[in-house]
Design an enzyme around this catalytic site. Structure first.
Site, PDB file in Angstrom:
ATOM      1  N   HIS A  90      65.529  38.563 -25.636  1.00  0.00           N
ATOM      2  CA  HIS A  90      64.490  37.924 -25.035  1.00  0.00           C
ATOM      3  C   HIS A  90      64.151  38.105 -23.619  1.00  0.00           C
ATOM      4  O   HIS A  90      65.070  38.373 -22.793  1.00  0.00           O
ATOM      5  CB  HIS A  90      64.545  36.371 -25.154  1.00  0.00           C
ATOM      6  CG  HIS A  90      63.387  35.656 -24.736  1.00  0.00           C
ATOM      7  ND1 HIS A  90      63.747  34.640 -23.806  1.00  0.00           N
ATOM      8  CD2 HIS A  90      62.239  35.434 -24.889  1.00  0.00           C
ATOM      9  CE1 HIS A  90      62.573  34.098 -23.384  1.00  0.00           C
ATOM     10  NE2 HIS A  90      61.634  34.733 -24.159  1.00  0.00           N
ATOM     11  N   ASP A 102      53.350  57.936 -21.988  1.00  0.00           N
ATOM     12  CA  ASP A 102      52.726  59.289 -22.283  1.00  0.00           C
ATOM     13  C   ASP A 102      53.498  60.424 -21.894  1.00  0.00           C
ATOM     14  O   ASP A 102      54.507  60.315 -21.394  1.00  0.00           O
ATOM     15  CB  ASP A 102      51.576  59.008 -21.620  1.00  0.00           C
ATOM     16  CG  ASP A 102      51.519  59.166 -19.982  1.00  0.00           C
ATOM     17  OD1 ASP A 102      52.421  59.783 -19.611  1.00  0.00           O
ATOM     18  OD2 ASP A 102      50.360  58.793 -19.428  1.00  0.00           O
ATOM     19  N   ASP A 154      56.897  38.120 -25.485  1.00  0.00           N
ATOM     20  CA  ASP A 154      57.333  36.907 -24.844  1.00  0.00           C
ATOM     21  C   ASP A 154      56.388  35.977 -24.382  1.00  0.00           C
ATOM     22  O   ASP A 154      55.554  36.140 -23.445  1.00  0.00           O
ATOM     23  CB  ASP A 154      58.165  37.537 -23.633  1.00  0.00           C
ATOM     24  CG  ASP A 154      58.671  36.466 -22.918  1.00  0.00           C
ATOM     25  OD1 ASP A 154      58.833  34.967 -23.148  1.00  0.00           O
ATOM     26  OD2 ASP A 154      59.669  36.525 -21.873  1.00  0.00           O
ATOM     27  N   TYR A 166      56.472  52.001 -11.930  1.00  0.00           N
ATOM     28  CA  TYR A 166      57.670  52.862 -12.214  1.00  0.00           C
ATOM     29  C   TYR A 166      58.901  52.053 -11.875  1.00  0.00           C
ATOM     30  O   TYR A 166      59.873  51.988 -12.464  1.00  0.00           O
ATOM     31  CB  TYR A 166      57.683  53.946 -11.322  1.00  0.00           C
ATOM     32  CG  TYR A 166      56.685  55.179 -11.479  1.00  0.00           C
ATOM     33  CD1 TYR A 166      56.326  55.528 -12.697  1.00  0.00           C
ATOM     34  CD2 TYR A 166      56.249  55.832 -10.488  1.00  0.00           C
ATOM     35  CE1 TYR A 166      55.599  56.497 -12.964  1.00  0.00           C
ATOM     36  CE2 TYR A 166      55.336  56.879 -10.763  1.00  0.00           C
ATOM     37  CZ  TYR A 166      55.045  57.135 -12.154  1.00  0.00           C
ATOM     38  OH  TYR A 166      54.113  58.149 -12.377  1.00  0.00           O
TER      39      TYR A 166
END
Length: 140
Positions: free
Chosen positions: A22, A30, A64, A112
């Site tokens: 969880h 990509d 979630d 990122y």
């Protein structure tokens, strides 16, 4: 073979989806995404685009509902004229499986950083720019 698991989902991917807990996140990336530099665990799905994998994964993965977002996308970099039309496909799939999914847009480098904390990165052959998506696993 198992029943009800989409054929596009490999045994390795099933294993990682099962291991996730969880609040853990996964990135479906990509082809341009630096998956092996950023990801702790990387599963390669080079011959497939993000939408087909997203569709298959959403049949298995709860999102979630306790979080302020369930899905993350990378914002278009200011000054970039790209319009990520692939997001419309993502939103359609999310609507089909998780009607109330909240989408958070992350600035590129923030995306990122978020991806570095993800449990798993799935590297696809998707050629659409800004085709990366983060999913936050929920409970059944």
């Amino acid at each position: 073979m198992l029943k009800h698991i989409p054929k596009i989902i490999s045994p390795e991917l099933v294993k990682y989806l099962m291991e996730m807990g969880h609040g853990d996140e996964l990135v479906i990336a990509d082809a341009n995404f630096p998956a092996h530099r950023i990801g702790k665990r990387v599963v390669r799905c080079d011959g497939h685009g993000v939408p087909v994998l997203l569709d298959a994964i959403l049949t298995l993965l709860p999102l979630d509902t306790y979080s302020d977002y369930q899905v993350g996308l990378m914002q278009v970099v200011p000054g970039d004229s790209t319009v990520p039309v692939i997001w419309d496909e993502y939103k359609s799939l999310l609507e089909a499986y998780h009607k109330d999914a909240e989408i958070k847009e992350f600035e590129r480098f923030e995306f990122y950083q978020q991806a570095e904390r993800a449990y798993l990165v799935i590297q696809t052959g998707e050629s659409a720019l800004y085709g990366n998506i983060i999913l936050k696993k929920g409970v059944l």
